[in-house]
Design a protein around this motif. Structure first.
Motif, short mmCIF file in Angstrom:
data_model
loop_
_atom_site.label_atom_id
_atom_site.label_comp_id
_atom_site.label_asym_id
_atom_site.label_seq_id
_atom_site.Cartn_x
_atom_site.Cartn_y
_atom_site.Cartn_z
N THR A 356 0.86 -1.19 0.00
CA THR A 356 0.00 0.00 0.00
C THR A 356 0.90 1.23 0.00
O THR A 356 2.05 1.17 0.41
CB THR A 356 -0.89 0.11 1.27
N LYS A 357 0.33 2.34 -0.45
CA LYS A 357 1.03 3.62 -0.28
C LYS A 357 0.01 4.75 -0.33
O LYS A 357 -1.14 4.52 -0.71
CB LYS A 357 2.10 3.80 -1.37
N PHE A 358 0.46 5.92 0.09
CA PHE A 358 -0.42 7.08 -0.01
C PHE A 358 -0.14 7.82 -1.30
O PHE A 358 1.02 8.01 -1.69
CB PHE A 358 -0.20 8.03 1.18
N GLN A 359 -1.22 8.22 -1.97
CA GLN A 359 -1.07 9.09 -3.13
C GLN A 359 -2.04 10.24 -2.87
O GLN A 359 -3.24 10.02 -2.73
CB GLN A 359 -1.48 8.33 -4.40
N ALA A 360 -1.48 11.43 -2.77
CA ALA A 360 -2.24 12.57 -2.24
C ALA A 360 -2.82 12.12 -0.89
O ALA A 360 -2.09 11.59 -0.07
CB ALA A 360 -3.30 13.02 -3.21
N GLU A 361 -4.11 12.24 -0.70
CA GLU A 361 -4.68 11.85 0.60
C GLU A 361 -5.17 10.41 0.60
O GLU A 361 -5.63 9.92 1.62
CB GLU A 361 -5.88 12.77 0.91
N ASN A 362 -5.08 9.75 -0.56
CA ASN A 362 -5.69 8.41 -0.65
C ASN A 362 -4.70 7.30 -0.37
O ASN A 362 -3.56 7.33 -0.83
CB ASN A 362 -6.23 8.20 -2.07
N LEU A 363 -5.19 6.30 0.34
CA LEU A 363 -4.42 5.07 0.51
C LEU A 363 -4.75 4.18 -0.69
O LEU A 363 -5.92 3.91 -0.96
CB LEU A 363 -4.83 4.37 1.81
N ILE A 364 -3.73 3.77 -1.42
CA ILE A 364 -3.98 2.96 -2.62
C ILE A 364 -3.19 1.66 -2.60
O ILE A 364 -2.21 1.52 -1.87
CB ILE A 364 -3.64 3.75 -3.92
N THR A 365 -3.62 0.71 -3.42
CA THR A 365 -2.93 -0.58 -3.50
C THR A 365 -1.64 -0.39 -4.28
O THR A 365 -1.57 0.40 -5.22
CB THR A 365 -3.80 -1.65 -4.19
#
Ligand code: AMP
Ligand code: GLY
Length: 412
Positions: A356-365
């Motif tokens: 997982t990682k953060f992209q902007a404010e979103n946690l994404i796969t």
């Protein structure tokens, strides 16, 4: 790595934790800070250690260990948990490990090693048979072949595929039946102590079907390992492993993870060794650990493991269900938004992050295995029910998980 950082962060002795490169879980973990350095960028890691005055390095994955990170980083006053390159070969070369086991009389499947596809193929006369790429393959280098054709294809894949090119050998091994168990042990090079025995579901499909993965779920402690069986694993596997490392002049301080097959009559045989904590086994194991983790890791680094009191465990059982990206262990997409983690944790589970990682404010796969939803209960049914209740709160496009984690125990 998230589970290790999570456990370390609970200790008052631990001030700050730097995770390189870290993931979406360590990004928000108390006391943790992600630093975007690759685990194989040794000079940058050394610089970070100097700049931040770091006192303990815990090496998570096998690749930097096999490349010699522990040797590279050695310096006065720095403790490094994880074997040197000479020790990590226990995981990095299956043919080396087979020779090592045969020398030390450690029970394991009969096998032969080949460097040419043709001779490897000629050796195969019966099925099922197990074909193993010699080098590291992220849990995907092993084929349990049920037809001769499948065995031949697996051999061709190893010699023509994209496995570790420097290490083009294949180990062909007798097929063993029974129950697989992961016994992770801590060693300081002088003493070896097992952690709670765990079981991992390696195959992607329910009912343990389909291709192998890094692990789709795990639980600890497994009732299959009785105290008597643990004593014989200590005597037949762990002690001889340590003794033979010493005989070979290898100063091993870290985890020795024995992947075992327990035969229907209760005899343990080693399938493989890993030189690190296992994923997902570490999630349930550390969820039950009461002794502060850094005490154990430092004792390994400082060769004082024998002086420590017995490791303390919380009573009960922990179950971890892996949520994966659809398509894993084959091709899968990344970048899907993950939701529902807070709700899942409010249901009493701990969510460990993998890809997982953060992209902007979103946690994404950001990987094949995305999350490890882990719950503790007073018994299996309770832990499993809690874990799956939490799973129901989490969502991302293409999310896949097995619904039968722990079923082997409940069936027994
Ligand atoms: P390894 O990486 O050697 O542990 O192999 C990966 C997985 O393949 C194991 O966890 C087992 O599920 C399976 N496997 C490996 N060796 C054998 C064997 N000799 N007999 C049966 N299954 C095996
Ligand atoms: N769960 C298997 C491994 O960590 O290799």
């Amino acid at each position: 790595e998230h589970a290790i950082a999570w456990k370390l962060s609970q200790s008052s002795q631990v001030q700050q934790i730097f995770c390189t490169p870290g993931n979406g879980g360590t990004a928000t973990q108390a006391k943790c800070q992600n630093i975007p350095i690759s685990v194989t960028d040794f000079p940058a890691l050394k610089q970070l250690i100097d700049d931040q005055n770091i006192s303990l390095v815990v090496v998570g994955p096998e690749v930097p260990l096999a490349l010699g990170i522990t040797d590279y980083l050695q310096q006065p006053n720095l403790k490094i948990f994880g074997p040197t390159k000479a020790g990590a070969i226990l995981e990095a070369s299956k043919s080396w490990a087979k020779d090592f086991m045969s020398e030390a009389n450690i029970p394991t499947a009969k096998s032969a090693t080949f460097t040419k596809a043709e001779t490897a193929k000629e050796y195969i006369t019966e099925i099922p048979i197990v074909i193993k790429a010699d080098g590291l393959a992220a849990g995907k280098g092993v084929t349990v072949a049920t037809t001769i054709e499948m065995a031949h294809n697996a051999i061709d894949d190893i010699f023509q595929g994209d496995f570790d090119k420097k290490n083009q050998s294949v180990v062909i091994e007798e097929f063993l039946t029974g129950q697989e168990v992961s016994v992770l042990a801590l060693t300081d090079g002088l003493t070896i102590r097992p952690l709670l025995p765990a079981q991992d579901h390696k195959q992607v499909g329910e009912g343990d079907t389909g291709p192998n993965t890094g692990g789709m779920g795990a639980y600890a402690p497994t009732p299959i390992i009785t105290p008597e069986l643990m004593a014989s694993i200590q005597q037949q596997v762990l002690e001889p492993t340590l003794t033979n490392l010493q005989k070979r002049g290898i100063d091993y301080r870290g985890v020795i993870y024995a992947g075992l097959m327990i035969s229907p009559t209760g005899e343990p045989k080693v399938l493989e060794f890993n030189c690190r904590f296992g994923d997902p086994e570490t999630q349930p194991i550390l969820s039950l650990l009461e002794t502060p983790l850094e005490e154990l890791l430092l004792a390994c680094c400082e060769q004082r493991l024998a002086e420590l009191p017995p490791i303390k465990w919380r009573p009960g059982v922990a179950v971890c269900v892996v949520l994966a990206s659809g398509g894993y262990p084959g091709d899968y997409e990344k970048g899907k938004i993950i939701s529902g983690i807070e709700k899942a944790e409010a249901n009493g589970a701990t969510i460990f992050h993998a890809g997982t990682k953060f992209q902007a404010e979103n946690l994404i796969t950001d990987g094949g295995r995305v999350l490890g939803v882990t719950a503790v209960g007073s018994n299996f049914t309770e832990a499993k029910t809690k874990a799956y209740a939490a799973v129901n709160s989490v969502q991302f496009e293409g999310m896949y998980y097995r619904r039968d984690i722990g079923s082997r125990v409940l069936m027994n």
